[in-house]
Design a protein around this motif. Sequence first.
Motif, PDB file in Angstrom:
ATOM      1  N   UNK A  69      32.923  14.563  40.871  1.00  0.00           N
ATOM      2  CA  UNK A  69      34.323  14.206  40.706  1.00  0.00           C
ATOM      3  C   UNK A  69      34.533  13.483  39.383  1.00  0.00           C
ATOM      4  N   UNK A  70      35.788  13.389  38.968  1.00  0.00           N
ATOM      5  CA  UNK A  70      36.120  12.652  37.746  1.00  0.00           C
ATOM      6  C   UNK A  70      35.587  11.224  37.862  1.00  0.00           C
ATOM      7  N   UNK A 121      39.532   6.285  26.899  1.00  0.00           N
ATOM      8  CA  UNK A 121      39.414   7.683  26.478  1.00  0.00           C
ATOM      9  C   UNK A 121      40.747   8.427  26.523  1.00  0.00           C
ATOM     10  N   UNK A 122      41.843   7.703  26.730  1.00  0.00           N
ATOM     11  CA  UNK A 122      43.195   8.286  26.764  1.00  0.00           C
ATOM     12  C   UNK A 122      43.319   9.380  27.807  1.00  0.00           C
ATOM     13  N   UNK A 123      42.685   9.165  28.960  1.00  0.00           N
ATOM     14  CA  UNK A 123      42.707  10.167  30.024  1.00  0.00           C
ATOM     15  C   UNK A 123      43.278   9.627  31.336  1.00  0.00           C
ATOM     16  N   UNK A 124      43.345   8.344  31.489  1.00  0.00           N
ATOM     17  CA  UNK A 124      43.721   7.726  32.762  1.00  0.00           C
ATOM     18  C   UNK A 124      45.052   8.238  33.300  1.00  0.00           C
ATOM     19  N   UNK A 125      46.072   8.252  32.476  1.00  0.00           N
ATOM     20  CA  UNK A 125      47.406   8.631  32.964  1.00  0.00           C
ATOM     21  C   UNK A 125      47.442  10.069  33.471  1.00  0.00           C
ATOM     22  N   UNK A 126      46.555  10.910  32.979  1.00  0.00           N
ATOM     23  CA  UNK A 126      46.553  12.317  33.375  1.00  0.00           C
ATOM     24  C   UNK A 126      45.759  12.569  34.650  1.00  0.00           C
ATOM     25  N   UNK A 127      44.855  11.666  35.006  1.00  0.00           N
ATOM     26  CA  UNK A 127      43.954  11.951  36.127  1.00  0.00           C
ATOM     27  C   UNK A 127      43.949  10.875  37.213  1.00  0.00           C
ATOM     28  N   UNK A 128      44.709   9.799  37.034  1.00  0.00           N
ATOM     29  CA  UNK A 128      44.613   8.661  37.962  1.00  0.00           C
ATOM     30  C   UNK A 128      44.950   9.027  39.401  1.00  0.00           C
ATOM     31  N   UNK A 159      39.982  20.029  26.644  1.00  0.00           N
ATOM     32  CA  UNK A 159      40.255  18.768  25.963  1.00  0.00           C
ATOM     33  C   UNK A 159      40.102  17.582  26.889  1.00  0.00           C
ATOM     34  N   UNK A 160      40.520  17.747  28.147  1.00  0.00           N
ATOM     35  CA  UNK A 160      40.358  16.668  29.117  1.00  0.00           C
ATOM     36  C   UNK A 160      38.877  16.439  29.425  1.00  0.00           C
ATOM     37  N   UNK A 161      38.110  17.522  29.520  1.00  0.00           N
ATOM     38  CA  UNK A 161      36.681  17.369  29.775  1.00  0.00           C
ATOM     39  C   UNK A 161      35.994  16.642  28.623  1.00  0.00           C
ATOM     40  N   UNK A 162      36.447  16.891  27.394  1.00  0.00           N
ATOM     41  CA  UNK A 162      35.830  16.193  26.265  1.00  0.00           C
ATOM     42  C   UNK A 162      36.163  14.708  26.321  1.00  0.00           C
ATOM     43  N   UNK A 163      37.393  14.392  26.706  1.00  0.00           N
ATOM     44  CA  UNK A 163      37.739  12.975  26.857  1.00  0.00           C
ATOM     45  C   UNK A 163      36.993  12.346  28.033  1.00  0.00           C
ATOM     46  N   UNK A 164      36.717  13.129  29.071  1.00  0.00           N
ATOM     47  CA  UNK A 164      35.896  12.628  30.172  1.00  0.00           C
ATOM     48  C   UNK A 164      34.475  12.351  29.684  1.00  0.00           C
ATOM     49  N   UNK A 165      33.976  13.196  28.808  1.00  0.00           N
ATOM     50  CA  UNK A 165      32.658  12.966  28.217  1.00  0.00           C
ATOM     51  C   UNK A 165      32.632  11.650  27.448  1.00  0.00           C
ATOM     52  N   UNK A 189      42.631  16.731  19.650  1.00  0.00           N
ATOM     53  CA  UNK A 189      41.801  16.129  18.607  1.00  0.00           C
ATOM     54  C   UNK A 189      42.459  14.872  18.053  1.00  0.00           C
ATOM     55  N   UNK A 190      43.741  14.939  17.774  1.00  0.00           N
ATOM     56  CA  UNK A 190      44.443  13.776  17.239  1.00  0.00           C
ATOM     57  C   UNK A 190      44.490  12.642  18.255  1.00  0.00           C
ATOM     58  N   UNK A 191      44.606  12.962  19.532  1.00  0.00           N
ATOM     59  CA  UNK A 191      44.603  11.926  20.560  1.00  0.00           C
ATOM     60  C   UNK A 191      43.258  11.207  20.584  1.00  0.00           C
ATOM     61  N   UNK A 192      42.174  11.982  20.477  1.00  0.00           N
ATOM     62  CA  UNK A 192      40.851  11.361  20.478  1.00  0.00           C
ATOM     63  C   UNK A 192      40.642  10.551  19.205  1.00  0.00           C
ATOM     64  N   UNK A 193      41.170  11.025  18.097  1.00  0.00           N
ATOM     65  CA  UNK A 193      41.064  10.251  16.856  1.00  0.00           C
ATOM     66  C   UNK A 193      41.750   8.894  17.012  1.00  0.00           C
ATOM     67  N   UNK A 194      42.896   8.871  17.680  1.00  0.00           N
ATOM     68  CA  UNK A 194      43.579   7.598  17.929  1.00  0.00           C
ATOM     69  C   UNK A 194      42.715   6.680  18.792  1.00  0.00           C
ATOM     70  N   UNK A 195      42.017   7.278  19.771  1.00  0.00           N
ATOM     71  CA  UNK A 195      41.102   6.506  20.617  1.00  0.00           C
ATOM     72  C   UNK A 195      39.999   5.888  19.770  1.00  0.00           C
ATOM     73  N   UNK A 196      39.434   6.661  18.857  1.00  0.00           N
ATOM     74  CA  UNK A 196      38.330   6.166  18.034  1.00  0.00           C
ATOM     75  C   UNK A 196      38.768   5.008  17.146  1.00  0.00           C
TER      76      UNK A 196
END
Length: 252
Positions: A101-102, A132-139, A152-158, A184-191
Motif C-alpha cells: 500500500x501507499x 514529496x508533494x503527494x499527500x493531498x492526492x493520496x490521503x 509521476x505519483x509513483x516517482x513522488x512516492x519513491x 517534474x516542476x512539482x518535484x523541483x519545487x519539493x527539492x
Amino acid sequence: MSTDTAIAVRDLRVRYGATEVIHGISFEVHRGEILGVIGPAQSGKTSMLRCLNRTLEFTPGARMQGVVEVNGEDVARTRDVYALRRTIGMVAPLPVGLPLSIYDNVAFAPRAAGLTARASLDELVERCLVQAALWDEVKDRLHTLGTKLSGGQQQRLTIARALSHRPAILCLDEFSIAIDPVTTMRIEDVLKQLKAEMTIVLVTNLTQQARRLADRTMFLLDGEIVEIGATDQVFSRPADQRTGDYVNGIFG
C-alpha cells in the motif's frame, strides 16, 4: 574534511571488469547545497552515485578505488553499511514501487529499523508524503496499492520512501526521465524546499534542470571532471570549451 563538507571524494576510480569508467575524480559536496551533475550518457554519473552508499558492490565485477567520505567517515571502512544507506536516500530514474500500500511503502524502512508505534508511523508517513508533494492526492486512499498510482505519483512516492529514514543526503539519478513536465516542476519545487534540511546530489540529463536547481554544477565527461563550480559560472562563463559546447547543446 571541513565541517562544511557532507561528501568528500578523492581519486575515485571505478572499474567494471577490465574497463575503467571513472578515472580518478576528486570533489566535495557542501552541506545544505544542491550539487548538479551533468554529462552525456556513459560519463560515469550513475557509477559515481553508487559509490556513495556502496550499492556499486551489488554489481559483479565492479570495483571502486580511492576514498569516499560521507560525514567524515570512509564508506569503505564503515562498520554498518545499512546505517550508511539510511544516511543517503536514493531515487532511481524509474519509479520502483514496492507491491504494498501507499502507507506501507513509506513505512517499510522505518519499521525495518524498529519503529512500530502506530502514531509515530502515521506522523512519519504524512510528513514524508507532504514533503514529496503527494499527500493531498493520496490521503484518502493510503491503503491502496502504490503500484496503482500514475507514473509521476509513483516517482513522488519513491521520494517519500527515500525521505522516510530521515537521510542527511538525498541523491537523485535522472528522476524526471519518465515523468511529465508538470510533475517534474512539482518535484523541483519539493527539492528547493528540502535543501533547507539536507544535502542533495542531482544527476540529470536536463542541463536546464541543473541550471534551475543547483548551487554548483559538475560536468562529468568520459569518467573525468571537466569542470565544477558555481552554476551560473559553469553555464554562463565556463572555463572549458567542452563545457560550453555541452550546455549549449552542441554535443551530448
